[in-house]
Write a protein that holds these residues in place. Sequence first.
Motif, PDB file in Angstrom:
ATOM      1  N   LEU A 915       0.823  -1.212   0.000  1.00 62.40           N
ATOM      2  CA  LEU A 915       0.000   0.000   0.000  1.00 62.40           C
ATOM      3  C   LEU A 915       0.856   1.260   0.000  1.00 62.40           C
ATOM      4  CD1 LEU A 915      -2.856  -1.056   2.445  1.00 62.40           C
ATOM      5  CD2 LEU A 915      -3.068  -0.613  -0.005  1.00 62.40           C
ATOM      6  N   HIS A 916       1.921   1.241   0.776  1.00 60.99           N
ATOM      7  CA  HIS A 916       2.810   2.399   0.782  1.00 60.99           C
ATOM      8  C   HIS A 916       3.348   2.659  -0.619  1.00 60.99           C
ATOM      9  CE1 HIS A 916       3.813   1.910   5.359  1.00 60.99           C
ATOM     10  NE2 HIS A 916       2.612   2.405   5.130  1.00 60.99           N
ATOM     11  N   GLU A 917       3.768   1.601  -1.288  1.00 63.33           N
ATOM     12  CA  GLU A 917       4.325   1.764  -2.633  1.00 63.33           C
ATOM     13  C   GLU A 917       3.255   2.250  -3.603  1.00 63.33           C
ATOM     14  OE1 GLU A 917       6.960  -0.761  -5.907  1.00 63.33           O
ATOM     15  OE2 GLU A 917       6.316  -1.731  -4.035  1.00 63.33           O
ATOM     16  N   ALA A 918       2.053   1.714  -3.495  1.00 62.91           N
ATOM     17  CA  ALA A 918       0.961   2.141  -4.380  1.00 62.91           C
ATOM     18  C   ALA A 918       0.621   3.608  -4.164  1.00 62.91           C
ATOM     19  CB  ALA A 918      -0.275   1.277  -4.134  1.00 62.91           C
ATOM     20  N   LEU A 919       0.552   4.015  -2.897  1.00 63.79           N
ATOM     21  CA  LEU A 919       0.226   5.415  -2.622  1.00 63.79           C
ATOM     22  C   LEU A 919       1.292   6.347  -3.189  1.00 63.79           C
ATOM     23  CD1 LEU A 919      -1.632   7.463  -1.315  1.00 63.79           C
ATOM     24  CD2 LEU A 919      -0.418   7.125   0.841  1.00 63.79           C
ATOM     25  N   GLY A 920       2.548   5.943  -3.034  1.00 62.54           N
ATOM     26  CA  GLY A 920       3.627   6.758  -3.589  1.00 62.54           C
ATOM     27  C   GLY A 920       3.486   6.940  -5.090  1.00 62.54           C
TER      28      GLY A 920
END
Length: 950
Positions: A915-920
Motif C-alpha cells: 500500500l505504501h508503494e501504491a500510494l507513492g
Amino acid sequence: MAVDFRVLGGVEARVDGHRLDLGPARQQRVLAVLLLEAGHVVTADELVDRVWGEHAPQRARPTLYSYLSRLRHALRTAGQDARIARRSGGYVLTVAATAADLHRFRALSARARTTAHAGDETAAARLFEEALAAWQGELCPGMDTPWFNSRRAAAQVERLAAVLDWSDLQLRRGFHTELVTVLASLAEDNPLDERLAGQLMLALYRGGRPADALNHYQELRRRLVEELGIDPAPPLRSLHQQILISDPRLAPPARDTTPDTARDPVHTATTHPRQLPAPPPLLAGRDSELVCLDKLLAPRGEPHGGTVLIAAICGTGGVGKTSLALRWAHGWQERFPDGQLFADLQGFTPSGEPADPYTVMRGFLEALGADSGSLPATPQSQAALYRSLTAGRRLLVVLDNARDTDQVVPLLPGSPTCTVLITSRHRLPGLAASHGAVQLTLETLDPAEARDLLVRRLGSDRIAAEPEAATELLRHCAGLPIAISVLAARLTTDPMLTLAALAVELREAATPLDALETGEANGDIRIVFASSYLALDTDSARVFRQISQAPGADIGLPAAASLTGLPLPRLRTRLHRLQAHHLVQERVPGRFTCHDLLRAYALELAETIAPAGEAEAALTRVLDHYAHTAYAADRLLLPHRDPLAPASPADGTRLEEFADAGRAMAWFASEHTVLTAAVNHAVRAGHDAQAWRMAWAITTFLARRAWWAAVTAVHSTALAAAVRLGDPAAQAESRRALAWACTEAGRFAEAHQELAHALALAETNGDLLSTAHTHLALGWLYEREGDHAAALRHDRSAVEHFTSAGNLPGRARALNAVAWDHTQLGDHEASVRRCQEALVIQQELGDERGRAGTWDTLGYAYHGLGAHAKAIDCYQHSLDLNRVLGHRYNEAETLVHLSQAYCATDAVERARDALHEALGIYLDIHALSPEVNQVRALLRDLDGPPDPDG
C-alpha cells in the motif's frame, strides 16, 4: 593586522589579504596540526605521527624541525597575532580564537544554538548561515594519515549537525520549499541518517510533494533493513503515518517574512541548467543599453515586494534584441549560480504558431531535474511544480521572441530570487501592469554604431580603403544589426568581392526586389538579404528556400534531408555554406534554424521565384518524414495497436529507423514539440491526411507521459482534419482519443459526448472494429464511474464485435474487461474463465501489455474465490510485466489488489508495504482523488491513527 587561516577546502594563511607561502605539502600538514590544536601544546612525537602516520622516515625529527623553522619565518609578517612557540614538551600556535575558519564555524554554531534556545529563531538562523558560509570544503583535503582522517570525519559530523539544527529552524519558520534541494543532496551522502530523512520528508510534504516524501521513507527503510537489520525509529515511523493520512498537524507554519533569511548557505549540488545559447561574437553600439539593463535588473538588498525582477527588451525584428539579451545574460552568469533557462517562444515565426507556454514549461521542468515520465498531467499542476522547483533558487529565465503577455505569464517563476529577461517585437503593457515588468526599447543603430559593427566584422583597413562604398552599404542596412551581419558575411566569404561592387549590386537590385513587401522591414533590408541569397550556388539557394517550409522552430538533419531531398553529405555541405553566409544557425548540434526575418524572406522567395511545385514538394516530403517516422516509432511502443492503412511517402523522403522501443521513445521525446507543431502546420497547408496520421502516431507517447492536455490539443485539430477528409473511422478514432483524455482527467460528461459521437459514426458506417473499440472505451468510462453493469454490457459488445472483425488482440483485451466486470459483480468463476481465455490469446500473440492486465484481473478473481496463494502469484506476474512496460498506474492498481491478498493471508507487513508503494505511485503520477483516498483508507484500517508521541 588581519590574520586569516583556512583548513576547510585547503590549508592557507593570509595576512592583510596577502597569501603566505606555506611551503611543501608536509610542511603544510605541520601547520594544519598546530591550527587544529591552536592554543594547545603538541609534542614532537605527536607531530611526527600526525604528519607522516605509519610511514615516518628515520630522519623525521630533523625534517620536522626544518618545517617548523620555515613556518616561523613564513608567519613573521603576522607578528604576535600568529606565532609558533616552543613550550615544555612541544610546540604551540598562538592565534586568536576565531582566526581559523573551522574555529569560526564552531563559535558561530555555538552562538546560534544559544540564540535559538533563547527564542530568537531569526537571529539564530542568520548565525547558522554565517557559520556554514565559512565551510568552503572538507577539512585538510589530501592529508591522508589516520589522525587527519579521523579529524576530517569528526568535522563532517559537526557540519551535518549544524545543517540539521539550521534546517529545524527553517522548517519552523516556513522555509520548507527552499530546504528540499539542500536536504536531498545531504541525504545522498548520509542515506541512513533518520533525523535528516525526517526533515527531508517534512519539507517535501509541505512543498506539495507527498509522493516523494513517501518514496524517500521506503528507500530509507529498505536500506536500514538490508544494511543494519533494523526498522526506522518510532519518530520517523510516526511522521510517515502522519504523511499518509495528511495529518493537519503537519501543515506548514506561517512563513517568516524577515528579509534575507531563506538563503541556501550549504552550497549543495543540485540540477543547474545551463541553457543559454552562445553569446554573440560581436555587439556594437549597445553599451548604454547594457548599462541600462544592469540598473533595471540590479539585485536589491531586499526582495521588491516579494516579486520577481522582470525586464522586457522590445524592438523591431532584426534590431538585435536576442544578441543584447544573451550578451547581458552571459556577462552576469555568476549572479545566477542555480542556472539559466532559455526558450525561443517563436512569437513571430512566419511559418508556424507561437510556442505553447506549457510545452516550454515541460522542457524547463525537465531541465530543473523533474522526471519527465511523472510530470503532472494538467497545466495548472505543472505550473505549480515549476514554481516549487524555482522557489528560493537564484535563476535567470530568458524568454526570447515572446508574442504577448499571455504567452509569458505561465513561465514566470514565483520566487523573488529569480530574474526574468524577455525579448519581444511587441510592447508588453499587460506584463508591466500585472507583474511590474520594466521595459527597454531597442532602437536601430545610429550611423556611427552601424559603422563600428561593420568595422569589427570586416576590419578597419578594408573600410578605410572604400569609405564611400561602406557608407552606401550601411544605408541599405538601415541600422539593423542582422542586415549588417548578413552583408558582412557575404563580403568575408568572397574575398574577391569589393565593397563598391557589392554596393552596385544592391543599387541595381533595388527596383525588382522592392515589390517584395513584408511589413517586417523596409525594402532596403530585403535587398541586403538578396545580396547574400544571390551569391549562393543553386543547391544552397534551393535549401535556403526549402528551410522556410520546416513546420517547427528548428529541424534535425534527418528531417532536413527529407525536406530538401538531398543525401546527408551534400545537405551538410549546403547547410554549412548557409551558416557561413549567416542565413541559418546551428544552435544545437544537428538542429538548424534561421531568424524570423530570414524565414519570412525565404518564404517570399519560395512563393515568387522558386520553380513551380518546389515548395509544395518540400513540405510534402517533410510532413511525410514526420508522419511515417512517427508511425514506425509508435509500432515499437505499441506493436498490437491496430495498424493504419498503408501509405507511401513521397519520392525523396528519407525515414528514420529505430532498433527498439527505447530509441523510439527517445525520438518522440526530442521531436514531440515539432510533431505537434507539424500537425497544425499540415492543417494550415491543406495536408489533412498527414496531420491526422501524425496525431494518431504521437498519441501513445503523449499518453505514457500523461500529457492529456496535449492529447486534447492534437486530436481537436486532427478531428477537424478528419471531418474535412470525410473519414468516419478517423473521426471516431480522434473522438475516442479525446474521450480517453477526458476520462483520465475526470471529465466524464465530456467523455460520454465524444464516445456517443464515435459510436454513431462507427455504427452508421458498419465499421465493426471502430464499434468494438468504442464499446471498450465506454466500458472503461463506466468502470471509472462505478457502473459495473453498464461496463459489462459494453465490454460484451466489444468482445462480439472484435470477434466478428477477426481482431485477436482486441478480443483478448475485451475478454479481460468482461472478466473484470464479472468479478466486480461477484461472479468470480466466470471471471476466471474469461481471463484464462484471454491469456491463451495474449500468450500466442506475445502481447505483454495485455497479459499484464489480465494477470491482475485473474488475481482479483482468485482472491474473490478465497484462493489467496493463487491470487498473489497472479498479481506478481502482473507487477513484473507492468514494471517492465513502465505502466505506473496499472502497477499501483495491482499493488493495491496484492495488499488485499496479503491481508487475507495475515501477511500484514507485506500488505502495508504494498500500500505504501501504491500510494507513492498514485501521488507521483497525480492520480485522481478516489484512488488516493482509497489507499489512505486501507492504510488507516491497517495501522489506525498515528501516535503523535512516537
